[in-house]
Scaffold this motif. Structure first.
Motif, PDB file in Angstrom:
ATOM      1  N   ALA A   1       0.827  -1.206   0.000  1.00 57.83           N
ATOM      2  CA  ALA A   1       0.000   0.000   0.000  1.00 57.83           C
ATOM      3  C   ALA A   1       0.861   1.256   0.000  1.00 57.83           C
ATOM      4  CB  ALA A   1      -0.928  -0.009   1.216  1.00 57.83           C
ATOM      5  N   ALA A   2       1.964   1.235   0.735  1.00 59.96           N
ATOM      6  CA  ALA A   2       2.867   2.386   0.757  1.00 59.96           C
ATOM      7  C   ALA A   2       3.490   2.619  -0.615  1.00 59.96           C
ATOM      8  CB  ALA A   2       3.959   2.177   1.803  1.00 59.96           C
ATOM      9  N   LEU A   3       3.850   1.546  -1.324  1.00 55.52           N
ATOM     10  CA  LEU A   3       4.389   1.685  -2.674  1.00 55.52           C
ATOM     11  C   LEU A   3       3.332   2.212  -3.644  1.00 55.52           C
ATOM     12  CD1 LEU A   3       6.518  -1.584  -2.932  1.00 55.52           C
ATOM     13  CD2 LEU A   3       7.381   0.758  -2.859  1.00 55.52           C
ATOM     14  N   PHE A   4       2.110   1.735  -3.501  1.00 57.36           N
ATOM     15  CA  PHE A   4       0.993   2.223  -4.317  1.00 57.36           C
ATOM     16  C   PHE A   4       0.825   3.724  -4.103  1.00 57.36           C
ATOM     17  CE2 PHE A   4      -3.435   0.554  -5.806  1.00 57.36           C
ATOM     18  CZ  PHE A   4      -3.506   1.535  -6.778  1.00 57.36           C
ATOM     19  N   LEU A   5       0.857   4.144  -2.853  1.00 58.67           N
ATOM     20  CA  LEU A   5       0.757   5.566  -2.537  1.00 58.67           C
ATOM     21  C   LEU A   5       1.912   6.342  -3.177  1.00 58.67           C
ATOM     22  CD1 LEU A   5      -0.194   7.151   0.844  1.00 58.67           C
ATOM     23  CD2 LEU A   5       1.848   7.933  -0.337  1.00 58.67           C
ATOM     24  N   GLY A   6       3.127   5.798  -3.101  1.00 62.35           N
ATOM     25  CA  GLY A   6       4.272   6.462  -3.697  1.00 62.35           C
ATOM     26  C   GLY A   6       4.133   6.617  -5.201  1.00 62.35           C
ATOM     27  N   SER A   7       3.593   5.584  -5.852  1.00 57.17           N
ATOM     28  CA  SER A   7       3.374   5.649  -7.294  1.00 57.17           C
ATOM     29  C   SER A   7       2.412   6.768  -7.658  1.00 57.17           C
ATOM     30  CB  SER A   7       2.826   4.303  -7.788  1.00 57.17           C
ATOM     31  OG  SER A   7       2.531   4.363  -9.170  1.00 57.17           O
ATOM     32  N   ASP A   8       1.304   6.861  -6.925  1.00 56.06           N
ATOM     33  CA  ASP A   8       0.322   7.906  -7.203  1.00 56.06           C
ATOM     34  C   ASP A   8       0.874   9.291  -6.879  1.00 56.06           C
ATOM     35  OD1 ASP A   8      -1.486   6.140  -8.172  1.00 56.06           O
ATOM     36  OD2 ASP A   8      -2.863   6.214  -6.477  1.00 56.06           O
ATOM     37  N   LEU A   9       1.732   9.379  -5.869  1.00 56.35           N
ATOM     38  CA  LEU A   9       2.356  10.661  -5.541  1.00 56.35           C
ATOM     39  C   LEU A   9       3.248  11.129  -6.691  1.00 56.35           C
ATOM     40  CD1 LEU A   9       2.889  12.910  -3.491  1.00 56.35           C
ATOM     41  CD2 LEU A   9       4.709  11.497  -2.516  1.00 56.35           C
ATOM     42  N   LEU A  10       3.961  10.207  -7.318  1.00 54.39           N
ATOM     43  CA  LEU A  10       4.784  10.553  -8.476  1.00 54.39           C
ATOM     44  C   LEU A  10       3.929  11.061  -9.631  1.00 54.39           C
ATOM     45  CD1 LEU A  10       7.327   7.581  -8.522  1.00 54.39           C
ATOM     46  CD2 LEU A  10       7.897   9.998  -8.213  1.00 54.39           C
ATOM     47  N   ILE A  11       2.796  10.409  -9.867  1.00 51.95           N
ATOM     48  CA  ILE A  11       1.904  10.852 -10.940  1.00 51.95           C
ATOM     49  C   ILE A  11       1.388  12.262 -10.658  1.00 51.95           C
ATOM     50  CG2 ILE A  11      -0.315  10.451 -12.071  1.00 51.95           C
ATOM     51  CD1 ILE A  11       0.121   7.468 -11.632  1.00 51.95           C
ATOM     52  N   ALA A  12       0.919  12.490  -9.429  1.00 53.55           N
ATOM     53  CA  ALA A  12       0.367  13.796  -9.076  1.00 53.55           C
ATOM     54  C   ALA A  12       1.424  14.896  -9.165  1.00 53.55           C
ATOM     55  CB  ALA A  12      -0.232  13.748  -7.667  1.00 53.55           C
ATOM     56  N   ALA A  13       2.652  14.586  -8.746  1.00 56.73           N
ATOM     57  CA  ALA A  13       3.723  15.577  -8.819  1.00 56.73           C
ATOM     58  C   ALA A  13       4.019  15.947 -10.262  1.00 56.73           C
ATOM     59  CB  ALA A  13       4.984  15.035  -8.142  1.00 56.73           C
ATOM     60  N   GLY A  14       3.935  14.961 -11.160  1.00 53.27           N
ATOM     61  CA  GLY A  14       4.134  15.256 -12.574  1.00 53.27           C
ATOM     62  C   GLY A  14       3.018  16.087 -13.148  1.00 53.27           C
ATOM     63  N   VAL A  15       1.774  15.772 -12.789  1.00 50.35           N
ATOM     64  CA  VAL A  15       0.630  16.547 -13.279  1.00 50.35           C
ATOM     65  C   VAL A  15       0.705  17.985 -12.783  1.00 50.35           C
ATOM     66  CG1 VAL A  15      -1.885  16.791 -13.117  1.00 50.35           C
ATOM     67  CG2 VAL A  15      -0.868  14.536 -13.520  1.00 50.35           C
ATOM     68  N   ALA A  16       1.099  18.167 -11.519  1.00 50.53           N
ATOM     69  CA  ALA A  16       1.208  19.511 -10.949  1.00 50.53           C
ATOM     70  C   ALA A  16       2.484  20.228 -11.401  1.00 50.53           C
ATOM     71  CB  ALA A  16       1.190  19.427  -9.425  1.00 50.53           C
ATOM     72  N   GLU A  17       3.378  19.479 -12.060  1.00 53.89           N
ATOM     73  CA  GLU A  17       4.646  20.022 -12.557  1.00 53.89           C
ATOM     74  C   GLU A  17       5.508  20.598 -11.435  1.00 53.89           C
ATOM     75  OE1 GLU A  17       3.775  22.740 -15.738  1.00 53.89           O
ATOM     76  OE2 GLU A  17       3.223  21.123 -17.116  1.00 53.89           O
ATOM     77  N   VAL A  18       5.519  19.899 -10.304  1.00 56.65           N
ATOM     78  CA  VAL A  18       6.390  20.316  -9.200  1.00 56.65           C
ATOM     79  C   VAL A  18       7.624  19.441  -9.110  1.00 56.65           C
ATOM     80  CG1 VAL A  18       4.508  21.316  -7.847  1.00 56.65           C
ATOM     81  CG2 VAL A  18       5.096  18.899  -7.539  1.00 56.65           C
ATOM     82  N   ALA A  19       7.588  18.266  -9.732  1.00 59.06           N
ATOM     83  CA  ALA A  19       8.739  17.365  -9.728  1.00 59.06           C
ATOM     84  C   ALA A  19       8.549  16.335 -10.824  1.00 59.06           C
ATOM     85  CB  ALA A  19       8.900  16.672  -8.383  1.00 59.06           C
ATOM     86  N   GLN A  20       9.621  16.004 -11.493  1.00 57.45           N
ATOM     87  CA  GLN A  20       9.599  14.972 -12.522  1.00 57.45           C
ATOM     88  C   GLN A  20      10.970  14.281 -12.516  1.00 57.45           C
ATOM     89  OE1 GLN A  20       6.801  14.418 -14.034  1.00 57.45           O
ATOM     90  NE2 GLN A  20       7.355  12.862 -15.543  1.00 57.45           N
ATOM     91  N   PRO A  21      11.159  13.308 -11.615  1.00 53.45           N
ATOM     92  CA  PRO A  21      12.470  12.664 -11.511  1.00 53.45           C
ATOM     93  C   PRO A  21      12.820  11.914 -12.785  1.00 53.45           C
ATOM     94  CG  PRO A  21      10.824  11.462 -10.255  1.00 53.45           C
ATOM     95  CD  PRO A  21      10.165  12.724 -10.705  1.00 53.45           C
ATOM     96  N   PRO A  22      14.118  11.700 -13.049  1.00 52.07           N
ATOM     97  CA  PRO A  22      14.526  10.925 -14.220  1.00 52.07           C
ATOM     98  C   PRO A  22      13.892   9.532 -14.203  1.00 52.07           C
ATOM     99  CG  PRO A  22      16.419  12.001 -13.186  1.00 52.07           C
ATOM    100  CD  PRO A  22      15.267  12.179 -12.253  1.00 52.07           C
ATOM    101  N   GLY A  23      13.408   9.116 -15.353  1.00 51.64           N
ATOM    102  CA  GLY A  23      12.785   7.799 -15.429  1.00 51.64           C
ATOM    103  C   GLY A  23      11.477   7.704 -14.690  1.00 51.64           C
ATOM    104  N   ALA A  24      10.749   8.811 -14.591  1.00 54.57           N
ATOM    105  CA  ALA A  24       9.498   8.816 -13.825  1.00 54.57           C
ATOM    106  C   ALA A  24       8.498   7.765 -14.295  1.00 54.57           C
ATOM    107  CB  ALA A  24       8.873  10.205 -13.858  1.00 54.57           C
ATOM    108  N   PRO A  25       8.258   7.579 -15.598  1.00 52.33           N
ATOM    109  CA  PRO A  25       7.291   6.549 -16.014  1.00 52.33           C
ATOM    110  C   PRO A  25       7.668   5.147 -15.530  1.00 52.33           C
ATOM    111  CG  PRO A  25       7.758   8.036 -17.835  1.00 52.33           C
ATOM    112  CD  PRO A  25       8.744   8.353 -16.757  1.00 52.33           C
ATOM    113  N   VAL A  26       8.974   4.838 -15.541  1.00 50.31           N
ATOM    114  CA  VAL A  26       9.407   3.527 -15.066  1.00 50.31           C
ATOM    115  C   VAL A  26       9.194   3.416 -13.558  1.00 50.31           C
ATOM    116  CG1 VAL A  26      11.368   1.951 -14.844  1.00 50.31           C
ATOM    117  CG2 VAL A  26      11.085   3.307 -16.928  1.00 50.31           C
TER     118      VAL A  26
END
Length: 233
Positions: free
Chosen positions: A170-195
């Motif tokens: 569940a924590a990993l699932f939350l982390g995945s969705d946090l990465l998506i939201a950060a990309g949509v909000a354009e506040v962070a886009q780490p290298p290899g974000a889709p992977v």
């Protein structure tokens, strides 16, 4: 080899192919593999349960069905499809919350050390939303993402008492969705974000499902090994 193990291996192979497609820009491979991930986990849960002489958890199967719909919707560009995907995954989280609550999560969260888990996820959710709020407002998604984040935090919170695999998943699932939201909000886009998004999502779902499958057929109030969810993904 048990059929459930063969299905799990198939899931791992398809996951690896999907991650490779994400890393290399293999559009066709991505389109072919992503919709198969959650149905393979559902097939694994079904087989693992029947091999134990028990019925699969229908709420978990429903969660995987919603997740399949969300996976397909998010493969299509556009705000409308993004919202449709979010609605499907909202269904996933609500099904998980219902499944975990049915297996004693509410009572377990009132006991130490798990009593701190709801506070930890609440703080994380508020901090993440504050960080992304301006960017989400710019694209008109602040309110729906906030509502979704509450359901996501509730899912992760109720997963914590279900054993270390489910709690970590569940924590990993939350982390995945946090990465998506950060990309949509354009506040962070780490290298290899889709992977990273797909790796944490697939691993999280696999841990939740295998963790639940391991306890299929046990009494609802059977004790579990507590898994204290981390305060950050």
């Amino acid at each position: 080899m048990p059929r459930s193990r063969a299905v799990l291996i198939a899931f791992l192979v398809v996951t690896a192919a999907n991650l490779l497609a994400n890393a290399t820009g293999g559009g066709l491979a991505f389109l072919l593999t992503k919709p198969l991930l959650m149905p393979l986990l559902a097939a694994y849960l079904w087989r693992a349960s029947t091999e134990r002489g028990a019925r699969p958890d229908r709420l978990v199967l429903a969660a995987l069905a919603f997740a399949t719909g969300g996976d397909v919707a998010l493969m299509i560009d556009g705000t409308g499809w993004f919202l449709a995907g979010m609605a499907c995954f909202l269904g996933t989280h609500l099904c998980y919350v219902a499944a975990f609550t049915r297996h004693g999560a509410a009572a377990a969260l009132r006991r130490a050390p798990l009593v701190a888990v709801p506070l930890g996820y609440a703080v994380l959710t508020v901090a993440a939303l504050a960080w992304m709020w301006a960017g989400l407002t710019d694209v008109g998604l602040a309110v729906p993402v906030a509502a979704y984040a509450i359901a996501l935090a509730a899912m992760a919170t109720t997963a914590a008492p279900q054993g270390w695999r489910v709690g970590l998943g569940a924590a990993l699932f939350l982390g995945s969705d946090l990465l998506i939201a950060a990309g949509v909000a354009e506040v962070a886009q780490p290298p290899g974000a889709p992977v990273l998004v797909m790796a944490t999502y697939a691993a999280g779902q696999a841990l939740i499902v295998t963790g639940r499958a391991a306890r299929t057929g046990t009494p609802t109030d059977a004790p579990v090994t507590p898994a204290t969810a981390p305060a950050t993904p």
